[in-house]
Design a protein around this motif. Structure first.
Motif, PDB file in Angstrom:
ATOM      1  N   SER A   9       0.864  -1.177   0.000  1.00 30.14           N
ATOM      2  CA  SER A   9       0.000   0.000   0.000  1.00 30.14           C
ATOM      3  C   SER A   9       0.903   1.231   0.000  1.00 30.14           C
ATOM      4  CB  SER A   9      -0.905  -0.008   1.237  1.00 30.14           C
ATOM      5  OG  SER A   9      -0.125   0.009   2.419  1.00 30.14           O
ATOM      6  N   ARG A  10       0.296   2.384  -0.052  1.00 31.33           N
ATOM      7  CA  ARG A  10       1.046   3.646   0.052  1.00 31.33           C
ATOM      8  C   ARG A  10       0.647   4.342   1.349  1.00 31.33           C
ATOM      9  NH1 ARG A  10       4.330   5.452  -3.991  1.00 31.33           N
ATOM     10  NH2 ARG A  10       3.933   4.598  -6.049  1.00 31.33           N
ATOM     11  N   ASN A  11       1.632   4.972   2.002  1.00 27.58           N
ATOM     12  CA  ASN A  11       1.308   5.736   3.207  1.00 27.58           C
ATOM     13  C   ASN A  11       0.900   7.158   2.813  1.00 27.58           C
ATOM     14  OD1 ASN A  11       3.708   7.139   2.724  1.00 27.58           O
ATOM     15  ND2 ASN A  11       4.837   6.117   4.361  1.00 27.58           N
ATOM     16  N   THR A  12       0.645   8.017   3.790  1.00 31.60           N
ATOM     17  CA  THR A  12       0.178   9.377   3.507  1.00 31.60           C
ATOM     18  C   THR A  12       1.216  10.217   2.767  1.00 31.60           C
ATOM     19  OG1 THR A  12       0.885  10.079   5.708  1.00 31.60           O
ATOM     20  CG2 THR A  12      -1.422   9.441   5.452  1.00 31.60           C
ATOM     21  N   PHE A  13       2.479   9.781   2.812  1.00 29.54           N
ATOM     22  CA  PHE A  13       3.543  10.498   2.106  1.00 29.54           C
ATOM     23  C   PHE A  13       3.784   9.928   0.709  1.00 29.54           C
ATOM     24  CE2 PHE A  13       4.575  10.862   6.663  1.00 29.54           C
ATOM     25  CZ  PHE A  13       4.436  12.228   6.786  1.00 29.54           C
ATOM     26  N   THR A  20       3.809  -7.968   5.802  1.00 29.11           N
ATOM     27  CA  THR A  20       4.047  -9.389   5.577  1.00 29.11           C
ATOM     28  C   THR A  20       2.920 -10.219   6.180  1.00 29.11           C
ATOM     29  OG1 THR A  20       5.356  -9.633   7.586  1.00 29.11           O
ATOM     30  CG2 THR A  20       6.551  -9.035   5.577  1.00 29.11           C
ATOM     31  N   CYS A  21       2.890 -11.496   5.856  1.00 23.72           N
ATOM     32  CA  CYS A  21       1.826 -12.380   6.344  1.00 23.72           C
ATOM     33  C   CYS A  21       1.842 -12.525   7.866  1.00 23.72           C
ATOM     34  CB  CYS A  21       1.923 -13.742   5.671  1.00 23.72           C
ATOM     35  SG  CYS A  21       3.431 -14.636   6.034  1.00 23.72           S
ATOM     36  N   ASP A  22       3.006 -12.300   8.506  1.00 21.64           N
ATOM     37  CA  ASP A  22       3.075 -12.409   9.969  1.00 21.64           C
ATOM     38  C   ASP A  22       2.829 -11.063  10.662  1.00 21.64           C
ATOM     39  OD1 ASP A  22       5.428 -11.150   9.324  1.00 21.64           O
ATOM     40  OD2 ASP A  22       6.741 -12.561  10.367  1.00 21.64           O
ATOM     41  N   GLY A  23       2.386 -10.046   9.899  1.00 19.65           N
ATOM     42  CA  GLY A  23       2.013  -8.768  10.490  1.00 19.65           C
ATOM     43  C   GLY A  23       3.116  -7.737  10.576  1.00 19.65           C
ATOM     44  N   GLN A  24       4.321  -8.056  10.156  1.00 17.80           N
ATOM     45  CA  GLN A  24       5.410  -7.070  10.163  1.00 17.80           C
ATOM     46  C   GLN A  24       5.104  -5.983   9.135  1.00 17.80           C
ATOM     47  OE1 GLN A  24       8.252  -6.812  11.959  1.00 17.80           O
ATOM     48  NE2 GLN A  24       7.838  -8.635  13.165  1.00 17.80           N
ATOM     49  N   ILE A  25       5.343  -4.742   9.525  1.00 17.36           N
ATOM     50  CA  ILE A  25       5.100  -3.607   8.628  1.00 17.36           C
ATOM     51  C   ILE A  25       6.424  -2.907   8.377  1.00 17.36           C
ATOM     52  CG2 ILE A  25       3.938  -1.387   8.366  1.00 17.36           C
ATOM     53  CD1 ILE A  25       1.700  -2.507  10.143  1.00 17.36           C
ATOM     54  N   TYR A  26       6.731  -2.710   7.096  1.00 19.53           N
ATOM     55  CA  TYR A  26       7.956  -2.025   6.688  1.00 19.53           C
ATOM     56  C   TYR A  26       7.574  -0.819   5.851  1.00 19.53           C
ATOM     57  CZ  TYR A  26      10.049  -6.443   8.062  1.00 19.53           C
ATOM     58  OH  TYR A  26      10.426  -7.558   8.757  1.00 19.53           O
ATOM     59  N   GLU A  27       7.975   0.352   6.312  1.00 16.92           N
ATOM     60  CA  GLU A  27       7.696   1.602   5.609  1.00 16.92           C
ATOM     61  C   GLU A  27       8.851   1.927   4.670  1.00 16.92           C
ATOM     62  OE1 GLU A  27       5.285   4.301   6.631  1.00 16.92           O
ATOM     63  OE2 GLU A  27       4.207   3.088   8.092  1.00 16.92           O
ATOM     64  N   ASN A  28       8.578   2.803   3.717  1.00 20.86           N
ATOM     65  CA  ASN A  28       9.584   3.300   2.774  1.00 20.86           C
ATOM     66  C   ASN A  28      10.262   2.173   1.995  1.00 20.86           C
ATOM     67  OD1 ASN A  28       8.990   5.917   3.690  1.00 20.86           O
ATOM     68  ND2 ASN A  28      10.502   5.737   5.319  1.00 20.86           N
TER      69      ASN A  28
END
Length: 160
Positions: A9-13, A20-28
């Motif tokens: 997805s895209r963030n507000t910036f 990932t499937c295990d819930g980890q979120i990586y920005e940029n």
């Protein structure tokens, strides 16, 4: 990690966010092609801010069939923002046949000029295509030397 193991997805910036499937979120997240010239649609890594690969995509066409066209569109848009390699369509003028020289060219992105520092900045990709790097670091591609007009080939031959 395969194509089913994440969501994009895209963030507000406007930056890519990988979940990932295990819930980890990586920005940029930044998509990086493994072979940008020889196989641009095959082998793509999604890399985090520290340069760690967080996901691997075997091919963009596979991604679309598995994750949908939205994920592919997000990646292609990010690649277009990151990659800039105009194609030279015509050499209009060179300032001198010694280097450094200023080249005035027509590209698929419009008219421009750049400085060629040395002949080593012209690299053959195969028998008919070249990669030319200007002094500012922008890379220009000639897909087919034989498709260039006679004037362009004559100017280019002085440097090959």
């Amino acid at each position: 990690m395969n194509d089913l193991d994440f969501q994009l997805s895209r963030n507000t910036f406007g930056r890519l966010v990988l979940t990932t499937c295990d819930g980890q979120i990586y920005e940029n997240i930044v998509p990086v092609r493994a072979f940008p010239i020889s196989a641009p649609g095959a082998g793509l890594a999604l890399v985090d801010e520290e340069g760690h690969e967080r996901a691997w995509i075997d091919s963009l066409s596979t991604l679309e069939s598995v994750a949908g066209s939205e994920a592919r569109a997000l990646i292609e848009a990010a690649l277009a923002e990151r990659e800039f390699m105009p194609s030279i369509l015509r050499l209009n003028r060179v300032s001198t046949f010694a280097t450094p020289s200023t080249w005035e060219v027509s590209t698929d992105r419009g008219e421009t000029s750049f400085v060629l520092k040395g002949e080593e900045d012209i690299r053959a990709l195969n028998a008919s295509s070249l990669l030319i790097t200007g002094s500012d670091g922008v890379q220009y591609r000639i897909f087919d030397i034989t498709a260039l007009d006679k004037h362009s080939r004559r100017l280019l031959d002085r440097f090959l």
